[in-house]
Motif scaffolding. Sequence first.
Motif, PDB file in Angstrom:
ATOM      1  N   GLU A  71       0.832  -1.212   0.000  1.00 10.37           N
ATOM      2  CA  GLU A  71       0.000   0.000   0.000  1.00 10.37           C
ATOM      3  C   GLU A  71       0.872   1.270   0.000  1.00 10.37           C
ATOM      4  O   GLU A  71       0.575   2.244  -0.685  1.00 10.37           O
ATOM      5  CB  GLU A  71      -0.938   0.037   1.218  1.00 10.37           C
ATOM      6  N   HIS A  72       1.941   1.222   0.785  1.00  8.23           N
ATOM      7  CA  HIS A  72       2.828   2.400   0.836  1.00  8.23           C
ATOM      8  C   HIS A  72       3.492   2.637  -0.520  1.00  8.23           C
ATOM      9  O   HIS A  72       3.602   3.775  -0.979  1.00  8.23           O
ATOM     10  CB  HIS A  72       3.890   2.227   1.921  1.00  8.23           C
ATOM     11  N   LEU A  73       3.939   1.540  -1.153  1.00 10.17           N
ATOM     12  CA  LEU A  73       4.607   1.715  -2.450  1.00 10.17           C
ATOM     13  C   LEU A  73       3.613   2.202  -3.499  1.00 10.17           C
ATOM     14  O   LEU A  73       3.936   3.045  -4.342  1.00 10.17           O
ATOM     15  CB  LEU A  73       5.287   0.413  -2.892  1.00 10.17           C
ATOM     16  N   GLY A 110      10.665  -0.831  13.790  1.00 12.94           N
ATOM     17  CA  GLY A 110      11.119   0.537  13.554  1.00 12.94           C
ATOM     18  C   GLY A 110      10.334   1.241  12.468  1.00 12.94           C
ATOM     19  O   GLY A 110       9.183   0.874  12.170  1.00 12.94           O
ATOM     20  N   TYR A 111      10.982   2.224  11.907  1.00 11.69           N
ATOM     21  CA  TYR A 111      10.320   3.170  11.003  1.00 11.69           C
ATOM     22  C   TYR A 111      11.224   3.419   9.805  1.00 11.69           C
ATOM     23  O   TYR A 111      12.438   3.544   9.955  1.00 11.69           O
ATOM     24  CB  TYR A 111      10.111   4.464  11.793  1.00 11.69           C
ATOM     25  N   ILE A 112      10.624   3.454   8.636  1.00 12.10           N
ATOM     26  CA  ILE A 112      11.380   3.752   7.420  1.00 12.10           C
ATOM     27  C   ILE A 112      10.904   5.071   6.863  1.00 12.10           C
ATOM     28  O   ILE A 112       9.690   5.299   6.743  1.00 12.10           O
ATOM     29  CB  ILE A 112      11.131   2.684   6.329  1.00 12.10           C
ATOM     30  N   ARG A 232      -4.961   9.837   2.043  1.00 13.03           N
ATOM     31  CA  ARG A 232      -5.537   8.493   2.118  1.00 13.03           C
ATOM     32  C   ARG A 232      -4.613   7.639   2.987  1.00 13.03           C
ATOM     33  O   ARG A 232      -3.759   6.908   2.494  1.00 13.03           O
ATOM     34  CB  ARG A 232      -5.677   7.904   0.707  1.00 13.03           C
ATOM     35  N   GLY A 233      -4.765   7.792   4.285  1.00 14.01           N
ATOM     36  CA  GLY A 233      -3.848   7.151   5.233  1.00 14.01           C
ATOM     37  C   GLY A 233      -3.927   5.634   5.180  1.00 14.01           C
ATOM     38  O   GLY A 233      -5.012   5.066   5.084  1.00 14.01           O
ATOM     39  N   ILE A 234      -2.768   5.007   5.260  1.00 15.55           N
ATOM     40  CA  ILE A 234      -2.733   3.544   5.278  1.00 15.55           C
ATOM     41  C   ILE A 234      -3.309   3.064   6.616  1.00 15.55           C
ATOM     42  O   ILE A 234      -4.059   2.090   6.671  1.00 15.55           O
ATOM     43  CB  ILE A 234      -1.277   3.028   5.104  1.00 15.55           C
ATOM     44  N   SER A 269      -5.280   8.442  13.558  1.00 16.35           N
ATOM     45  CA  SER A 269      -4.519   7.299  13.018  1.00 16.35           C
ATOM     46  C   SER A 269      -3.399   7.817  12.127  1.00 16.35           C
ATOM     47  O   SER A 269      -3.586   8.752  11.354  1.00 16.35           O
ATOM     48  CB  SER A 269      -5.438   6.381  12.207  1.00 16.35           C
ATOM     49  N   GLY A 270      -2.243   7.203  12.252  1.00 13.02           N
ATOM     50  CA  GLY A 270      -1.107   7.554  11.401  1.00 13.02           C
ATOM     51  C   GLY A 270       0.007   6.548  11.625  1.00 13.02           C
ATOM     52  O   GLY A 270       0.017   5.867  12.657  1.00 13.02           O
ATOM     53  N   THR A 271       0.917   6.471  10.684  1.00 11.87           N
ATOM     54  CA  THR A 271       1.977   5.464  10.782  1.00 11.87           C
ATOM     55  C   THR A 271       2.784   5.615  12.066  1.00 11.87           C
ATOM     56  O   THR A 271       3.033   4.635  12.760  1.00 11.87           O
ATOM     57  CB  THR A 271       2.882   5.537   9.540  1.00 11.87           C
TER      58      THR A 271
HETATM   59  N1  PXG Z   1      -2.319  12.806   7.082  1.00  7.87           N
HETATM   60  C1  PXG Z   1      -1.134  13.371   6.769  1.00  7.87           C
HETATM   61  C2  PXG Z   1      -1.089  14.766   6.323  1.00  7.87           C
HETATM   62  C3  PXG Z   1       0.039  12.614   6.898  1.00  7.87           C
HETATM   63  O1  PXG Z   1       1.195  13.164   6.555  1.00  7.87           O
HETATM   64  C4  PXG Z   1      -1.286  10.739   7.662  1.00  7.87           C
HETATM   65  C5  PXG Z   1      -2.417  11.532   7.503  1.00  7.87           C
HETATM   66  C6  PXG Z   1      -1.450   9.308   8.061  1.00  7.87           C
HETATM   67  O2  PXG Z   1      -1.170   8.455   6.980  1.00  7.87           O
HETATM   68  P1  PXG Z   1      -0.591   7.007   7.213  1.00  7.87           P
HETATM   69  O3  PXG Z   1      -0.503   6.426   5.865  1.00  7.87           O
HETATM   70  O4  PXG Z   1       0.742   7.164   7.887  1.00  7.87           O
HETATM   71  O5  PXG Z   1      -1.546   6.294   8.084  1.00  7.87           O
HETATM   72  C7  PXG Z   1      -0.026  11.289   7.366  1.00  7.87           C
HETATM   73  C8  PXG Z   1       1.197  10.475   7.578  1.00  7.87           C
HETATM   74  C9  PXG Z   1       5.085  10.806  11.145  1.00  7.87           C
HETATM   75  C10 PXG Z   1       4.780  11.446   9.884  1.00  7.87           C
HETATM   76  O6  PXG Z   1       6.259  10.808  11.522  1.00  7.87           O
HETATM   77  C11 PXG Z   1       3.732  10.941   9.151  1.00  7.87           C
HETATM   78  C12 PXG Z   1       3.420  11.552   7.998  1.00  7.87           C
HETATM   79  C13 PXG Z   1       4.134  12.655   7.618  1.00  7.87           C
HETATM   80  C14 PXG Z   1       5.176  13.130   8.363  1.00  7.87           C
HETATM   81  C15 PXG Z   1       5.517  12.517   9.508  1.00  7.87           C
HETATM   82  O7  PXG Z   1       4.109  10.338  11.749  1.00  7.87           O
HETATM   83  N2  PXG Z   1       2.390  11.120   7.193  1.00  7.87           N
END
Ligand code: PXG
Length: 315
Positions: A71-73, A110-112, A232-234, A269-271
């Motif tokens: 999904e990320h790719l 970890g985190y990439i 579109r957050g994963i 929710s976020g990574t």
């Molecule tokens: N909204 C925005 C604006 C984002 O940048 C998300 C939602 C969540 O998406 P994911 O796919 O992660 O569920 C993001 C995530 C961090 C970090 O360190 C994350 C993002 C950008 C910068 C830093 O958490 N993107």
Amino acid sequence: MEEPRKTTRTVKPANESGPAKAAKSLTIFLDGEFVPEGDAKVSVFDHGLLYGDGIFEGIRFYNGGVFRLEEHLERLWDSARSICLEVPMSRSEMTEALLETIRKNDLRDGYIRLIVTRGVGNLGLNPAQCKRPSVIIIATTVTLYPAEMYHRGLTVVTVATRRTGPGALNPAVKSLNYLNNVMARIEANLAEADEALMLNDQGCIAECTADNIFVIKRGEIFTPPITAGALRGITRSVVFEIAAELGIKISETDISRHDVFIADECLLSGTAAEVIPVIKADGRVIGTGKPGPISLRMIARFREITREGGTPIYS
Ligand code: PXG
């Protein structure tokens, strides 16, 4: 009086994360080579630096598996296509580079940070002058919000900085141009809140600076549609999956500040943040002021899912 709460979101290099790793320098993937972090440098003429011209992904790996790598790719390639950037590697080469970067750093959790910049050009902003995009992969450990924040919940404030509209820079593109969100983050810091609620031009809630938002009312979950200006957050899509699995109705709908104030529960929710409860918005206590039952079930199930499977790193 309540102590002002410090904001704790950081993604620290592994060598800052504790004494065990103190001496270890990270190995970074930079344009096809693995280099020590001290030598991982980009040109001052890179348009990623000069103009924020590039894209990125933040990806987690748990227990030796990369979480939702495909999904990320896919999102990275979509972002690239949208800004007319050609990723100078195939999807399978990228996957191998990513896994090898984690292996070189001997990590299991970890985190990439995966970055593709427009590359070196001249001082004009025309990307046609840039010969070849640069690819950078950083694999490191991640510092979460402290565990207590998942029990206690976060505070958020609505900020004056609006989320960039799709007519300017579509928020679905995960570009290196995060100044819009950085401005919002500064406002949250000044207000001593943990996160910023960002509105779109219509005054509806879009998302937070690096997280999607959900409100829970009478047992149902609601989240702004992507068209409200959300990425579109994963992790957002995992929240949808868990809701379906738990038999909780979830829908996309426009959400106002009022909806947050009167919600029974609220989640982000976020990574990096994963799934985390919000207990206060603009000074108003949400629900009981404690993470509610749906939030707690969601968080518990999310933790289980992250530890199951993922793209294997070491086999
Ligand atoms: N909204 C925005 C604006 C984002 O940048 C998300 C939602 C969540 O998406 P994911 O796919 O992660 O569920 C993001 C995530 C961090 C970090 O360190 C994350 C993002 C950008 C910068 C830093 O958490 N993107």
